[in-house]
Write a protein that holds these residues in place. Structure first.
Motif, PDB file in Angstrom:
ATOM      1  N   UNK A   1       1.160  -1.756   0.211  1.00 21.53           N
ATOM      2  CA  UNK A   1      -0.150   0.475   0.485  1.00 21.53           C
ATOM      3  C   UNK A   1       0.466   1.449  -0.170  1.00 21.53           C
ATOM      4  N   UNK A   4      -0.142   8.556   1.415  1.00 21.76           N
ATOM      5  CA  UNK A   4       0.837   9.401   1.865  1.00 21.76           C
ATOM      6  C   UNK A   4       1.380   9.870   3.314  1.00 21.76           C
ATOM      7  N   UNK A   6       1.212  11.455   6.483  1.00 20.81           N
ATOM      8  CA  UNK A   6       0.229  11.469   7.551  1.00 20.81           C
ATOM      9  C   UNK A   6      -0.883  10.287   7.433  1.00 20.81           C
ATOM     10  N   UNK A  10      -1.665   8.217  10.603  1.00 18.67           N
ATOM     11  CA  UNK A  10      -2.964   7.878  11.116  1.00 18.67           C
ATOM     12  C   UNK A  10      -3.299   6.303  10.958  1.00 18.67           C
ATOM     13  N   UNK A  33     -11.973  10.459   6.650  1.00 23.16           N
ATOM     14  CA  UNK A  33     -11.276  11.568   5.493  1.00 23.16           C
ATOM     15  C   UNK A  33     -13.069  11.390   4.401  1.00 23.16           C
ATOM     16  N   UNK A  37     -14.923  13.612   8.915  1.00 26.70           N
ATOM     17  CA  UNK A  37     -13.585  14.719   8.676  1.00 26.70           C
ATOM     18  C   UNK A  37     -14.357  15.025   9.990  1.00 26.70           C
ATOM     19  N   UNK A  41     -12.325  14.852  13.752  1.00 28.98           N
ATOM     20  CA  UNK A  41     -12.060  15.896  14.496  1.00 28.98           C
ATOM     21  C   UNK A  41     -12.357  15.709  16.291  1.00 28.98           C
ATOM     22  N   UNK A  44     -10.735  12.880  18.000  1.00 29.02           N
ATOM     23  CA  UNK A  44      -9.443  13.539  18.805  1.00 29.02           C
ATOM     24  C   UNK A  44      -9.767  13.742  20.622  1.00 29.02           C
TER      25      UNK A  44
ATOM     26  N   UNK B  46      -2.211  12.484  15.605  1.00 29.31           N
ATOM     27  CA  UNK B  46      -2.520  12.078  14.375  1.00 29.31           C
ATOM     28  C   UNK B  46      -3.935  11.938  13.559  1.00 29.31           C
ATOM     29  N   UNK B  47      -5.549  11.661  14.341  1.00 23.19           N
ATOM     30  CA  UNK B  47      -6.129  11.979  13.962  1.00 23.19           C
ATOM     31  C   UNK B  47      -6.504  13.463  13.634  1.00 23.19           C
ATOM     32  N   UNK B  48      -5.792  14.410  14.469  1.00 26.44           N
ATOM     33  CA  UNK B  48      -6.268  16.229  14.129  1.00 26.44           C
ATOM     34  C   UNK B  48      -5.388  16.590  13.214  1.00 26.44           C
ATOM     35  N   UNK B  49      -4.097  15.761  12.840  1.00 26.41           N
ATOM     36  CA  UNK B  49      -2.969  16.429  11.832  1.00 26.41           C
ATOM     37  C   UNK B  49      -3.566  15.349  10.259  1.00 26.41           C
ATOM     38  N   UNK B  50      -4.242  14.164  10.068  1.00 30.96           N
ATOM     39  CA  UNK B  50      -4.707  13.945   8.775  1.00 30.96           C
ATOM     40  C   UNK B  50      -5.987  14.794   8.803  1.00 30.96           C
ATOM     41  N   UNK B  51      -6.869  14.954   9.943  1.00 31.61           N
ATOM     42  CA  UNK B  51      -8.215  15.820   9.514  1.00 31.61           C
ATOM     43  C   UNK B  51      -7.891  17.256   8.392  1.00 31.61           C
ATOM     44  N   UNK B  52      -7.091  17.623   9.310  1.00 27.63           N
ATOM     45  CA  UNK B  52      -6.479  19.132   9.018  1.00 27.63           C
ATOM     46  C   UNK B  52      -5.866  19.267   7.782  1.00 27.63           C
ATOM     47  N   UNK B  54      -4.866  16.561   5.322  1.00 31.91           N
ATOM     48  CA  UNK B  54      -4.943  15.591   3.934  1.00 31.91           C
ATOM     49  C   UNK B  54      -5.526  16.766   2.990  1.00 31.91           C
ATOM     50  N   UNK B  55      -5.468  15.994   2.030  1.00 33.42           N
ATOM     51  CA  UNK B  55      -6.457  16.621   0.938  1.00 33.42           C
ATOM     52  C   UNK B  55      -7.236  15.948  -0.392  1.00 33.42           C
ATOM     53  N   UNK B  56      -7.534  16.471  -1.646  1.00 35.02           N
ATOM     54  CA  UNK B  56      -7.215  16.131  -2.560  1.00 35.02           C
ATOM     55  C   UNK B  56      -6.270  16.171  -3.770  1.00 35.02           C
ATOM     56  N   UNK B  63      -5.953  10.831  -2.512  1.00 34.46           N
ATOM     57  CA  UNK B  63      -5.847  11.451  -0.864  1.00 34.46           C
ATOM     58  C   UNK B  63      -4.160  11.953  -0.591  1.00 34.46           C
ATOM     59  N   UNK B  64      -3.813  13.484  -0.276  1.00 35.36           N
ATOM     60  CA  UNK B  64      -2.547  13.427  -0.614  1.00 35.36           C
ATOM     61  C   UNK B  64      -2.844  14.627   0.384  1.00 35.36           C
ATOM     62  N   UNK B  65      -0.971  14.890   0.741  1.00 36.27           N
ATOM     63  CA  UNK B  65      -0.785  15.805   2.046  1.00 36.27           C
ATOM     64  C   UNK B  65      -0.319  16.865   0.409  1.00 36.27           C
ATOM     65  N   UNK B  88      -9.981   5.690  -3.322  1.00 35.66           N
ATOM     66  CA  UNK B  88      -8.549   6.114  -3.231  1.00 35.66           C
ATOM     67  C   UNK B  88      -8.340   4.902  -2.495  1.00 35.66           C
ATOM     68  N   UNK B  92      -4.178   2.048  -3.500  1.00 31.48           N
ATOM     69  CA  UNK B  92      -3.997   1.711  -2.999  1.00 31.48           C
ATOM     70  C   UNK B  92      -3.605  -0.149  -3.441  1.00 31.48           C
TER      71      UNK B  92
END
Lengths: 198, 198
Positions: A1, A4, A6, A10, A33, A37, A41, A44, B46-52, B54-56, B63-65, B88, B92
């Motif tokens: 797999x 990214x 992050x 996760x 995701x 979302x 949050x 978390x 990690x939840x906070x960082x990923x939710x904030x 990770x975008x498309x 999914x990508x940062x 997505x 994978x």
């Protein structure tokens, strides 16, 4: 797999949850995701608050945010009766039955000398100080019916008797609604030898 | 069940995870509090960082940062070949096979008029602009073999043909290693009518 960084982190972090393997963690992460979302949050935030603020009740050692839990401070509960369990979840299970109106003491484990868990680790000194106050008239031993659970129950029973406290053990036998055909022979043997007169 | 308010809130929040009911959420919460407070804090972070963060990917919607994902920016991948998938996770899964070296486009869904999901929702306008650049020579339709997935594949195939792009569909039939005895009759019928000359 290939995800990214992050997302990989996760997925790895989600694996700390019991029963969550790599595939489930991946499904959870992508679900959050894609469709949740806000929920992610919120989770978390709740995780942070719970890990930081939930402690053990000073008196009975159940999970609580306050120094003394709701059950310990309640004036409606019989403080002459103490039910001793291994884990906080056991308190919840007994509360769910609605039949018990006494107080609790949570050992947070059971005697297991091979794992280095002795009387001190399961809070026996605190239990002793409760016994010595002379308020408790009866203890109900509700440790699990495993070898360690039985040994722990036996140890506490002997201790309580030195304080002239009445000791009882929850009944073991065939669960209600089950069929004899599917019961293990140890339980069945116990049920026969502990039969009650009707 | 009677838990402290924070614990109840954590159990409720854990239920946003797919496949997690009240009992599992309770087990997870108590496990984290008993044996994994550090893990719980790490999961929250990690939840906070990923939710904030990770975008498309702007280009392929995986999914990508970053604005463009690793696959889109790679110079080693065949940009004449585009594989179109629904989710997505499908990217994978295909990457895991190691056989595909082209680029991807993620629809983030499939045509489903009854649910209000039309061409705009699955990014057809963006796909059209990719087609119009004249770089893509072949698209591989890898939507799921469901009614909506087939309809989506058909719609995109018709669109691609107007740009004179070669269209292929991943093969459907009996999975390798399985036994005919356990295959549903629709798949078996398809496998027979789509048989290949050896």
């Amino acid at each position: 797999m290939q995800f990214s960084p992050l997302l990989e982190q996760l997925i790895e972090a989600l694996r700390c949850l019991p029963g969550v393997g790599p595939k489930t963690a991946q499904r959870m992460a992508l679900h959050l995701l894609t469709r949740g979302r806000d929920n992610g949050k919120r989770l978390a935030k709740q995780l942070n608050e719970a890990m930081d603020h939930i402690r053990h009740c000073d008196h009975c050692r159940v999970f609580s945010e306050t120094e003394r839990c709701e059950i310990c401070t309640s004036t409606y509960r019989d403080h002459h009766l103490l039910c001793i369990v291994e884990h906080p979840i056991d308190v919840a299970m007994i509360e769910q039955t609605g039949i018990y109106k006494g107080k609790y003491f949570v050992l947070l484990g059971r005697l297991s000398p091979l794992d280095g868990i002795g009387p001190e680790e399961i809070g026996i000194s605190k239990l002793k100080s409760h016994f010595s106050q002379g308020i408790i008239k009866e203890i109900i031993l509700a440790t699990n019916p495993t070898i360690e659970g039985e040994a722990t129950a036996h140890y506490i029973a002997e201790l309580a008797k030195t304080f002239y406290i009445k000791v009882s053990r929850i009944a073991h036998g065939i669960p209600l609604g089950s069929e004899l055909e599917y019961i293990d022979s140890h339980t069945l043997a116990h049920a026969i030898s502990s039969r009650g007169i009707v």
